[in-house]
Design an enzyme around this catalytic site. Structure first.
Site, PDB file in Angstrom:
ATOM      1  N   GLU A   1      -1.047 -16.305   3.044  1.00  0.00           N
ATOM      2  CA  GLU A   1      -1.980 -15.840   2.025  1.00  0.00           C
ATOM      3  C   GLU A   1      -2.703 -14.581   2.449  1.00  0.00           C
ATOM      4  OE1 GLU A   1      -5.732 -17.414   1.124  1.00  0.00           O
ATOM      5  OE2 GLU A   1      -5.818 -18.680   2.888  1.00  0.00           O
TER       6      GLU A   1
ATOM      7  N   ASP B   1       7.532  -8.797   6.659  1.00  0.00           N
ATOM      8  CA  ASP B   1       6.322  -8.049   6.965  1.00  0.00           C
ATOM      9  C   ASP B   1       6.083  -7.890   8.469  1.00  0.00           C
ATOM     10  OD1 ASP B   1       4.084  -6.614   6.589  1.00  0.00           O
ATOM     11  OD2 ASP B   1       3.065  -8.054   5.317  1.00  0.00           O
TER      12      ASP B   1
ATOM     13  N   SER C   1       0.819  -1.209   0.000  1.00  0.00           N
ATOM     14  CA  SER C   1       0.000   0.000   0.000  1.00  0.00           C
ATOM     15  C   SER C   1       0.855   1.261   0.000  1.00  0.00           C
ATOM     16  CB  SER C   1      -0.894   0.027   1.234  1.00  0.00           C
ATOM     17  OG  SER C   1      -1.457  -1.229   1.455  1.00  0.00           O
TER      18      SER C   1
ATOM     19  N   SER D   1       4.420   1.076  -0.462  1.00  0.00           N
ATOM     20  CA  SER D   1       5.790   0.679  -0.798  1.00  0.00           C
ATOM     21  C   SER D   1       5.873  -0.054  -2.119  1.00  0.00           C
ATOM     22  CB  SER D   1       6.322  -0.231   0.306  1.00  0.00           C
ATOM     23  OG  SER D   1       5.378  -1.255   0.580  1.00  0.00           O
TER      24      SER D   1
ATOM     25  N   LYS E   1      13.108  -2.209  -0.374  1.00  0.00           N
ATOM     26  CA  LYS E   1      11.743  -1.716  -0.176  1.00  0.00           C
ATOM     27  C   LYS E   1      11.781  -0.201  -0.125  1.00  0.00           C
ATOM     28  CE  LYS E   1       7.855  -2.281   3.030  1.00  0.00           C
ATOM     29  NZ  LYS E   1       7.106  -3.320   3.761  1.00  0.00           N
TER      30      LYS E   1
ATOM     31  N   GLU F   1       6.361 -15.756  -2.741  1.00  0.00           N
ATOM     32  CA  GLU F   1       5.507 -16.077  -1.605  1.00  0.00           C
ATOM     33  C   GLU F   1       5.201 -17.570  -1.490  1.00  0.00           C
ATOM     34  OE1 GLU F   1       2.415 -13.505  -2.843  1.00  0.00           O
ATOM     35  OE2 GLU F   1       3.590 -11.723  -2.369  1.00  0.00           O
TER      36      GLU F   1
ATOM     37  N   ASP G   1       1.270 -11.437  12.371  1.00  0.00           N
ATOM     38  CA  ASP G   1       0.726 -11.523  11.015  1.00  0.00           C
ATOM     39  C   ASP G   1       1.408 -12.633  10.213  1.00  0.00           C
ATOM     40  OD1 ASP G   1      -1.200 -10.742   9.257  1.00  0.00           O
ATOM     41  OD2 ASP G   1      -0.102  -9.009   8.492  1.00  0.00           O
TER      42      ASP G   1
HETATM   43  P1  ATP Z   1       1.004  -3.756   2.470  1.00  0.00           P
HETATM   44  O1  ATP Z   1       2.047  -2.765   2.828  1.00  0.00           O
HETATM   45  O2  ATP Z   1      -0.028  -3.224   1.552  1.00  0.00           O
HETATM   46  O3  ATP Z   1       0.425  -4.438   3.618  1.00  0.00           O
HETATM   47  P2  ATP Z   1       3.077  -5.670   1.856  1.00  0.00           P
HETATM   48  O4  ATP Z   1       3.439  -5.649   3.282  1.00  0.00           O
HETATM   49  O5  ATP Z   1       3.018  -6.979   1.161  1.00  0.00           O
HETATM   50  O6  ATP Z   1       1.707  -4.909   1.610  1.00  0.00           O
HETATM   51  P3  ATP Z   1       5.630  -4.871   0.864  1.00  0.00           P
HETATM   52  O7  ATP Z   1       6.332  -5.250   2.110  1.00  0.00           O
HETATM   53  O8  ATP Z   1       5.999  -3.605   0.199  1.00  0.00           O
HETATM   54  O9  ATP Z   1       4.078  -4.729   1.076  1.00  0.00           O
HETATM   55  O10 ATP Z   1       5.798  -6.044  -0.163  1.00  0.00           O
HETATM   56  C1  ATP Z   1       5.190  -6.029  -1.411  1.00  0.00           C
HETATM   57  C2  ATP Z   1       5.447  -7.343  -2.114  1.00  0.00           C
HETATM   58  O11 ATP Z   1       6.823  -7.411  -2.510  1.00  0.00           O
HETATM   59  C3  ATP Z   1       5.230  -8.579  -1.236  1.00  0.00           C
HETATM   60  O12 ATP Z   1       3.899  -9.023  -1.268  1.00  0.00           O
HETATM   61  C4  ATP Z   1       6.186  -9.580  -1.858  1.00  0.00           C
HETATM   62  O13 ATP Z   1       5.563 -10.237  -2.935  1.00  0.00           O
HETATM   63  C5  ATP Z   1       7.318  -8.721  -2.376  1.00  0.00           C
HETATM   64  N1  ATP Z   1       8.439  -8.709  -1.436  1.00  0.00           N
HETATM   65  C6  ATP Z   1       8.498  -8.066  -0.255  1.00  0.00           C
HETATM   66  N2  ATP Z   1       9.660  -8.265   0.371  1.00  0.00           N
HETATM   67  C7  ATP Z   1      10.384  -9.078  -0.437  1.00  0.00           C
HETATM   68  C8  ATP Z   1      11.700  -9.673  -0.343  1.00  0.00           C
HETATM   69  N3  ATP Z   1      12.492  -9.466   0.713  1.00  0.00           N
HETATM   70  N4  ATP Z   1      12.097 -10.463  -1.363  1.00  0.00           N
HETATM   71  C9  ATP Z   1      11.297 -10.684  -2.427  1.00  0.00           C
HETATM   72  N5  ATP Z   1      10.057 -10.171  -2.562  1.00  0.00           N
HETATM   73  C10 ATP Z   1       9.597  -9.369  -1.584  1.00  0.00           C
END
Ligand code: ATP
Length: 333
Positions: free
Chosen positions: A161, A187, A44, A46, A63, A118, A157
């Site tokens: 999924e 996350d 949302s 990032s 990120k 994922e 969290d």
């Molecule tokens: P929101 O902030 O909306 O709750 P989010 O926490 O999934 O969503 P991000 O942490 O920005 O948001 O991650 C976005 C997506 O990027 C993730 O769903 C994942 O698919 C991918 N991603 C995040 N971190 C990594 C990582 N370390 N390596 C590979 N892919 C990643």
């Protein structure tokens, strides 16, 4: 803390890099130290990109968080929690935070790259997993949860999924897979830091009710009963989610599935789920113990012997706990 919002509207990075716990200590990095490539995903607030360290060639997941967007939506607190929680972690099953830096528009977190994305993608395509695969991933997740808790953090969290019916643009999936198909938990934006570090002065005007409510957002299926009862949430909430993950890997669906968040919450409150007949007895037993409503009685609570008791459960009989992260992951197919 990462962001000071004192004075103006522009959040700025904490400049206290003399604090050894600060990720910029010793090794300050800047935007131009990296080449930026493919987008791995978007949240949302990032965008996560592949980043390559120009000096070493090593690849990371970077990120990038939009400062104005974060401030406008009152998310400064969660970004700080994510950064503070991540920087406490040092474990092969958890995404490592290497550096943070900023430019005028954005904050950047340099993270371990989880190249296989994922776990959810594999669950969707390949479940039911066989027992060996389920045990392997469950064991890695359990060790990671143990580490998170040992560093004074509740993740809150843990899940592969996103919810069936997200209430905001939520694509939150906290269990990722690296090059070798080992897990990397990420996350930490919903995490709770139990023993506060000194520089973690939070407080952006949001009260604790808002904090609890936030844990509902987009995350119905693995919410613990104590959270629904508005009881204090403790480490055991992660073990509830862990039980849900095992169930889902073995059956292909989450235990408290329903059409709406409200119905999911009803089922969770009433502990209304069915144990598939084809689960092996040891799986039935561990899932049933983990899906205990009262956190004090849930498997893995202090009173039941802690996480060590889970490791000793027959479900994990032949797991080599000391070497699992250096072993070969079972083929996912
Ligand atoms: P929101 O902030 O909306 O709750 P989010 O926490 O999934 O969503 P991000 O942490 O920005 O948001 O991650 C976005 C997506 O990027 C993730 O769903 C994942 O698919 C991918 N991603 C995040 N971190 C990594 C990582 N370390 N390596 C590979 N892919 C990643």
């Amino acid at each position: 803390s990462l962001i000071n919002n004192g004075g103006g509207h522009e959040p700025t990075l904490n400049t206290d890099v003399d604090d050894p716990s600060h990720p910029l200590y010793h090794h300050r990095r800047i935007v131009t130290d990296f080449d930026y490539g493919e987008i791995l995903g978007e949240g949302s607030y990032s965008t996560v990109l592949v980043g390559r360290d120009k000096r070493t060639g090593k690849q990371y997941a970077i990120k990038r968080l939009d400062k104005a967007h974060i401030v406008k939506n009152n998310k400064v607190k969660y970004v700080m929690i994510e950064r503070d929680a991540l920087s406490r972690m040092n474990h092969p099953g958890i995404v490592k935070l290497y550096w943070t830096y900023k430019d005028n528009r954005s904050l950047y977190f340099v993270l371990d790259l989880a190249r296989n994305g994922e776990l959810y993608t594999y669950i969707r395509r390949l479940t039911p997993f066989d027992l060996e695969t389920t045990k392997f991933y469950a064991a890695e997740i359990l060790l990671s949860i143990e580490h998170i808790h040992s560093r004074g953090v509740i993740h809150r969290d843990i899940k592969p999924e996103n919810n069936a019916k997200p209430t905001h643009k939520a694509s939150k999936k906290s269990i990722l897979l690296d090059d070798n198909l080992h897990i990397k938990i990420t996350d930490f934006g919903s995490a709770k830091i139990i023993n506060e570090s000194e520089n973690a002065s939070l407080g952006d005007g949001e009260n604790t009710t808002a904090t609890s409510a936030r844990s509902f957002v987009g995350t119905a299926e693995y919410v613990s009963p104590e959270l629904l009862r508005s009881d204090a949430v403790s480490k055991e909430a992660d073990l509830w989610a862990f039980g849900c993950v095992i169930y889902q890997m073995l059956s292909g669906k989450s235990p408290f599935k329903a059409a709406t968040d409200y119905l999911i919450f009803q089922k969770i409150k009433n502990l209304e789920y069915t144990m598939p007949n084809d689960f092996p007895p040891s799986a039935k037993d561990i899932v049933q113990r983990l899906l205990t409503s009262e956190p004090e009685k849930r498997f893995g609570s202090a009173a039941t012997g802690g996480i060590d008791a889970i490791k000793e459960h027959p479900f994990f009989e032949d797991i080599d706990w000391d070497n699992i992260f250096t072993s070969n992951a079972p083929p996912l197919r």
